[in-house]
Scaffold this motif. Structure first.
Motif, PDB file in Angstrom:
ATOM      1  N   THR A 130      -0.050  -6.336   6.468  1.00  0.00           N
ATOM      2  CA  THR A 130      -0.907  -7.516   6.579  1.00  0.00           C
ATOM      3  C   THR A 130      -1.824  -7.413   7.798  1.00  0.00           C
ATOM      4  OG1 THR A 130       0.822  -8.868   5.547  1.00  0.00           O
ATOM      5  CG2 THR A 130      -0.927 -10.036   6.726  1.00  0.00           C
ATOM      6  N   VAL A 131      -1.268  -6.984   8.935  1.00  0.00           N
ATOM      7  CA  VAL A 131      -2.066  -6.867  10.166  1.00  0.00           C
ATOM      8  C   VAL A 131      -3.195  -5.853   9.978  1.00  0.00           C
ATOM      9  CG1 VAL A 131      -2.009  -6.101  12.579  1.00  0.00           C
ATOM     10  CG2 VAL A 131      -0.202  -7.587  11.702  1.00  0.00           C
ATOM     11  N   PHE A 132      -2.892  -4.724   9.342  1.00  0.00           N
ATOM     12  CA  PHE A 132      -3.883  -3.653   9.193  1.00  0.00           C
ATOM     13  C   PHE A 132      -4.572  -3.670   7.825  1.00  0.00           C
ATOM     14  CE2 PHE A 132      -1.127  -2.127  12.566  1.00  0.00           C
ATOM     15  CZ  PHE A 132      -2.039  -1.591  13.474  1.00  0.00           C
ATOM     16  N   GLN A 133      -4.295  -4.704   7.020  1.00  0.00           N
ATOM     17  CA  GLN A 133      -4.853  -4.776   5.668  1.00  0.00           C
ATOM     18  C   GLN A 133      -4.631  -3.466   4.909  1.00  0.00           C
ATOM     19  OE1 GLN A 133      -6.483  -7.665   4.018  1.00  0.00           O
ATOM     20  NE2 GLN A 133      -5.030  -8.303   5.584  1.00  0.00           N
ATOM     21  N   TRP A 134      -3.434  -2.966   5.030  1.00  0.00           N
ATOM     22  CA  TRP A 134      -3.057  -1.709   4.370  1.00  0.00           C
ATOM     23  C   TRP A 134      -2.732  -2.009   2.905  1.00  0.00           C
ATOM     24  CZ3 TRP A 134      -3.359   3.167   5.999  1.00  0.00           C
ATOM     25  CH2 TRP A 134      -2.667   4.157   5.290  1.00  0.00           C
ATOM     26  N   PRO A 135      -3.395  -1.329   1.972  1.00  0.00           N
ATOM     27  CA  PRO A 135      -3.245  -1.696   0.552  1.00  0.00           C
ATOM     28  C   PRO A 135      -1.961  -1.183  -0.080  1.00  0.00           C
ATOM     29  CG  PRO A 135      -4.751   0.154   0.760  1.00  0.00           C
ATOM     30  CD  PRO A 135      -4.376  -0.240   2.168  1.00  0.00           C
ATOM     31  N   GLY A 136      -0.827  -1.641   0.437  1.00  0.00           N
ATOM     32  CA  GLY A 136       0.458  -1.217  -0.091  1.00  0.00           C
ATOM     33  C   GLY A 136       1.187  -2.336  -0.799  1.00  0.00           C
ATOM     34  N   MET A 137       2.468  -2.107  -1.072  1.00  0.00           N
ATOM     35  CA  MET A 137       3.261  -3.094  -1.812  1.00  0.00           C
ATOM     36  C   MET A 137       3.510  -4.355  -0.991  1.00  0.00           C
ATOM     37  SD  MET A 137       6.097  -1.012  -3.991  1.00  0.00           S
ATOM     38  CE  MET A 137       7.024  -0.546  -2.518  1.00  0.00           C
ATOM     39  N   GLY A 138       3.614  -4.220   0.327  1.00  0.00           N
ATOM     40  CA  GLY A 138       3.841  -5.390   1.175  1.00  0.00           C
ATOM     41  C   GLY A 138       2.705  -6.385   1.084  1.00  0.00           C
ATOM     42  N   LEU A 139       1.480  -5.862   1.147  1.00  0.00           N
ATOM     43  CA  LEU A 139       0.305  -6.725   1.025  1.00  0.00           C
ATOM     44  C   LEU A 139       0.237  -7.329  -0.370  1.00  0.00           C
ATOM     45  CD1 LEU A 139      -2.136  -7.700   2.686  1.00  0.00           C
ATOM     46  CD2 LEU A 139      -3.433  -5.788   1.753  1.00  0.00           C
ATOM     47  N   LEU A 140       0.604  -6.544  -1.375  1.00  0.00           N
ATOM     48  CA  LEU A 140       0.645  -7.055  -2.749  1.00  0.00           C
ATOM     49  C   LEU A 140       1.658  -8.197  -2.871  1.00  0.00           C
ATOM     50  CD1 LEU A 140      -0.123  -6.741  -5.796  1.00  0.00           C
ATOM     51  CD2 LEU A 140       1.791  -5.137  -5.977  1.00  0.00           C
ATOM     52  N   PHE A 141       2.810  -8.048  -2.206  1.00  0.00           N
ATOM     53  CA  PHE A 141       3.833  -9.088  -2.260  1.00  0.00           C
ATOM     54  C   PHE A 141       3.342 -10.376  -1.594  1.00  0.00           C
ATOM     55  CE2 PHE A 141       7.618 -11.190  -0.446  1.00  0.00           C
ATOM     56  CZ  PHE A 141       8.316 -11.428  -1.627  1.00  0.00           C
ATOM     57  N   ILE A 142       2.661 -10.254  -0.463  1.00  0.00           N
ATOM     58  CA  ILE A 142       2.118 -11.432   0.225  1.00  0.00           C
ATOM     59  C   ILE A 142       1.114 -12.149  -0.678  1.00  0.00           C
ATOM     60  CG2 ILE A 142       0.591 -12.148   2.119  1.00  0.00           C
ATOM     61  CD1 ILE A 142       3.374 -11.733   3.058  1.00  0.00           C
ATOM     62  N   GLN A 143       0.254 -11.381  -1.332  1.00  0.00           N
ATOM     63  CA  GLN A 143      -0.733 -11.980  -2.237  1.00  0.00           C
ATOM     64  C   GLN A 143      -0.035 -12.640  -3.428  1.00  0.00           C
ATOM     65  OE1 GLN A 143      -3.045  -8.473  -3.009  1.00  0.00           O
ATOM     66  NE2 GLN A 143      -4.312  -8.703  -1.170  1.00  0.00           N
ATOM     67  N   ALA A 144       1.055 -12.015  -3.895  1.00  0.00           N
ATOM     68  CA  ALA A 144       1.803 -12.598  -5.013  1.00  0.00           C
ATOM     69  C   ALA A 144       2.455 -13.923  -4.607  1.00  0.00           C
ATOM     70  CB  ALA A 144       2.869 -11.613  -5.492  1.00  0.00           C
ATOM     71  N   VAL A 145       2.944 -13.995  -3.378  1.00  0.00           N
ATOM     72  CA  VAL A 145       3.539 -15.235  -2.872  1.00  0.00           C
ATOM     73  C   VAL A 145       2.483 -16.331  -2.771  1.00  0.00           C
ATOM     74  CG1 VAL A 145       4.598 -16.327  -0.849  1.00  0.00           C
ATOM     75  CG2 VAL A 145       5.415 -14.094  -1.642  1.00  0.00           C
ATOM     76  N   GLN A 146       1.298 -15.962  -2.289  1.00  0.00           N
ATOM     77  CA  GLN A 146       0.221 -16.941  -2.136  1.00  0.00           C
ATOM     78  C   GLN A 146      -0.188 -17.547  -3.475  1.00  0.00           C
ATOM     79  OE1 GLN A 146      -2.736 -14.587  -0.127  1.00  0.00           O
ATOM     80  NE2 GLN A 146      -2.003 -15.133   1.919  1.00  0.00           N
ATOM     81  N   PHE A 147      -0.163 -16.718  -4.532  1.00  0.00           N
ATOM     82  CA  PHE A 147      -0.591 -17.195  -5.850  1.00  0.00           C
ATOM     83  C   PHE A 147       0.586 -17.501  -6.770  1.00  0.00           C
ATOM     84  CE2 PHE A 147      -4.244 -14.714  -4.310  1.00  0.00           C
ATOM     85  CZ  PHE A 147      -5.249 -15.659  -4.444  1.00  0.00           C
ATOM     86  N   ALA A 148       1.815 -17.501  -6.187  1.00  0.00           N
ATOM     87  CA  ALA A 148       3.028 -17.796  -6.961  1.00  0.00           C
ATOM     88  C   ALA A 148       3.142 -16.915  -8.195  1.00  0.00           C
ATOM     89  CB  ALA A 148       3.058 -19.273  -7.355  1.00  0.00           C
ATOM     90  N   ASP A 149       2.874 -15.608  -8.014  1.00  0.00           N
ATOM     91  CA  ASP A 149       2.949 -14.639  -9.107  1.00  0.00           C
ATOM     92  C   ASP A 149       4.396 -14.139  -9.214  1.00  0.00           C
ATOM     93  OD1 ASP A 149       2.622 -12.653 -10.960  1.00  0.00           O
ATOM     94  OD2 ASP A 149       0.735 -11.921 -10.123  1.00  0.00           O
ATOM     95  N   ILE A 150       5.202 -14.829 -10.007  1.00  0.00           N
ATOM     96  CA  ILE A 150       6.635 -14.553 -10.084  1.00  0.00           C
ATOM     97  C   ILE A 150       6.940 -13.135 -10.603  1.00  0.00           C
ATOM     98  CG2 ILE A 150       8.842 -15.298 -11.032  1.00  0.00           C
ATOM     99  CD1 ILE A 150       7.610 -17.225  -9.012  1.00  0.00           C
ATOM    100  N   PRO A 151       6.276 -12.646 -11.659  1.00  0.00           N
ATOM    101  CA  PRO A 151       6.595 -11.286 -12.142  1.00  0.00           C
ATOM    102  C   PRO A 151       6.406 -10.206 -11.076  1.00  0.00           C
ATOM    103  CG  PRO A 151       5.322 -12.480 -13.782  1.00  0.00           C
ATOM    104  CD  PRO A 151       5.319 -13.327 -12.561  1.00  0.00           C
ATOM    105  N   VAL A 152       5.328 -10.289 -10.312  1.00  0.00           N
ATOM    106  CA  VAL A 152       5.082  -9.288  -9.260  1.00  0.00           C
ATOM    107  C   VAL A 152       6.148  -9.395  -8.177  1.00  0.00           C
ATOM    108  CG1 VAL A 152       3.487  -8.577  -7.421  1.00  0.00           C
ATOM    109  CG2 VAL A 152       2.600  -9.147  -9.687  1.00  0.00           C
ATOM    110  N   MET A 153       6.500 -10.610  -7.776  1.00  0.00           N
ATOM    111  CA  MET A 153       7.525 -10.800  -6.750  1.00  0.00           C
ATOM    112  C   MET A 153       8.873 -10.250  -7.217  1.00  0.00           C
ATOM    113  SD  MET A 153       6.382 -14.691  -5.743  1.00  0.00           S
ATOM    114  CE  MET A 153       7.881 -15.085  -4.865  1.00  0.00           C
ATOM    115  N   ALA A 154       9.239 -10.529  -8.457  1.00  0.00           N
ATOM    116  CA  ALA A 154      10.518 -10.054  -8.991  1.00  0.00           C
ATOM    117  C   ALA A 154      10.540  -8.526  -9.087  1.00  0.00           C
ATOM    118  CB  ALA A 154      10.760 -10.672 -10.363  1.00  0.00           C
ATOM    119  N   ALA A 155       9.428  -7.941  -9.551  1.00  0.00           N
ATOM    120  CA  ALA A 155       9.346  -6.479  -9.664  1.00  0.00           C
ATOM    121  C   ALA A 155       9.448  -5.817  -8.295  1.00  0.00           C
ATOM    122  CB  ALA A 155       8.036  -6.078 -10.345  1.00  0.00           C
ATOM    123  N   TYR A 156       8.788  -6.399  -7.297  1.00  0.00           N
ATOM    124  CA  TYR A 156       8.836  -5.865  -5.933  1.00  0.00           C
ATOM    125  C   TYR A 156      10.271  -5.881  -5.392  1.00  0.00           C
ATOM    126  CZ  TYR A 156       8.178  -5.663  -0.868  1.00  0.00           C
ATOM    127  OH  TYR A 156       8.274  -5.338   0.461  1.00  0.00           O
TER     128      TYR A 156
END
Length: 243
Positions: free
Chosen positions: A182-208
């Protein structure tokens, strides 16, 4: 599709975590050995002070300080993104480009600092414990050179708990790279998980979360297998049927 999203982001996270783990091991183990063998001198005390700071500082603060120094003030390293990557089939890597390495340095150091200092303190404590054992005293009494005593006997027996902690920390590097990404805007799974939390994307969160659990299980399996490579007592026990 969730699987394609994970597959797209996984290489970036594994690349970052693997480099951070390599830095932590290659720097932390020698520093811990030095701090144990030269305890009391100025540089050893300096290393222990550094380890205390490294364990205490939160990851996001380390990242921000590195960005301030190397990206803002010195302007020698980029502060965000992954840089140029090379595609090897479905896999992408920044290890094969200069720009990719430049983008990797700051987030990898940020992610490795806590693990590095933890490994250093663990190696120092275990090394001091091993150096007090009878077989080390016996090795010295036999007239073996210090190099053989320290690295052939003491360090080898120090590595078993180090492997345990390192294995667990490697899983943590992958699971908790969220802050660094998040600090370095690194396009990895961690950033994807944060974005999924923000948009309440349950499938992505569960898969992660399922993928992270699988990674932890695999790492623990590898750690158990490494015990046999490092500790001859385990090989002896298995060879004699545990008797």
């Amino acid at each position: 599709k969730v699987s394609s999203l994970i597959a797209e982001r996984l290489p970036a996270t594994l690349e970052l975590a693997s480099l951070a783990a390599a830095i932590a091991l290659l720097v932390g183990i020698p520093m811990g050995v030095y701090a144990a063998l030269r305890r009391g001198n100025f540089f050893s005390q300096l290393l222990m002070t550094f380890s205390l700071i490294g364990v205490s500082l939160p990851t996001f603060l380390i990242g921000i300080l590195l960005i301030l120094v190397f990206a803002v003030l010195l302007k020698v390293l980029p502060s965000f993104g992954r840089g140029d990557v090379v595609s090897l089939g479905p896999w992408t890597t920044g290890f094969l480009t200069v720009d990719g390495w430049k983008h990797l340095i700051l987030p990898a150091i940020t992610l490795s600092v806590f693990q590095l200092t933890l490994i250093m303190r663990l190696v120092r404590a275990e090394m001091l414990e091993v150096l007090r054992t009878d077989y080390i005293k016996f090795a010295r009494a036999r007239g073996l050179p210090d190099r053989t005593v320290y690295f052939g006997h003491a360090l080898k027996n120090t590595l078993v708990p180090v492997i345990t902690i390192t294995g667990l920390q490697l899983g943590s590097l992958i699971a908790f790279a969220i802050i660094t990404e998040t600090v370095f805007q690194w396009p990895g799974m961690g950033l994807l998980f944060i974005q999924a939390v923000q948009f309440a994307d349950i499938p992505v969160m569960a898969a992660y979360l399922c993928l992270i659990a699988l990674i932890f299980v695999l790492i623990n399996l590898v750690v158990d297998l490494l015990y046999f490579a490092v500790d001859p007592r385990l090989r002896l026990a298995s060879g004699t049927g545990g008797h």
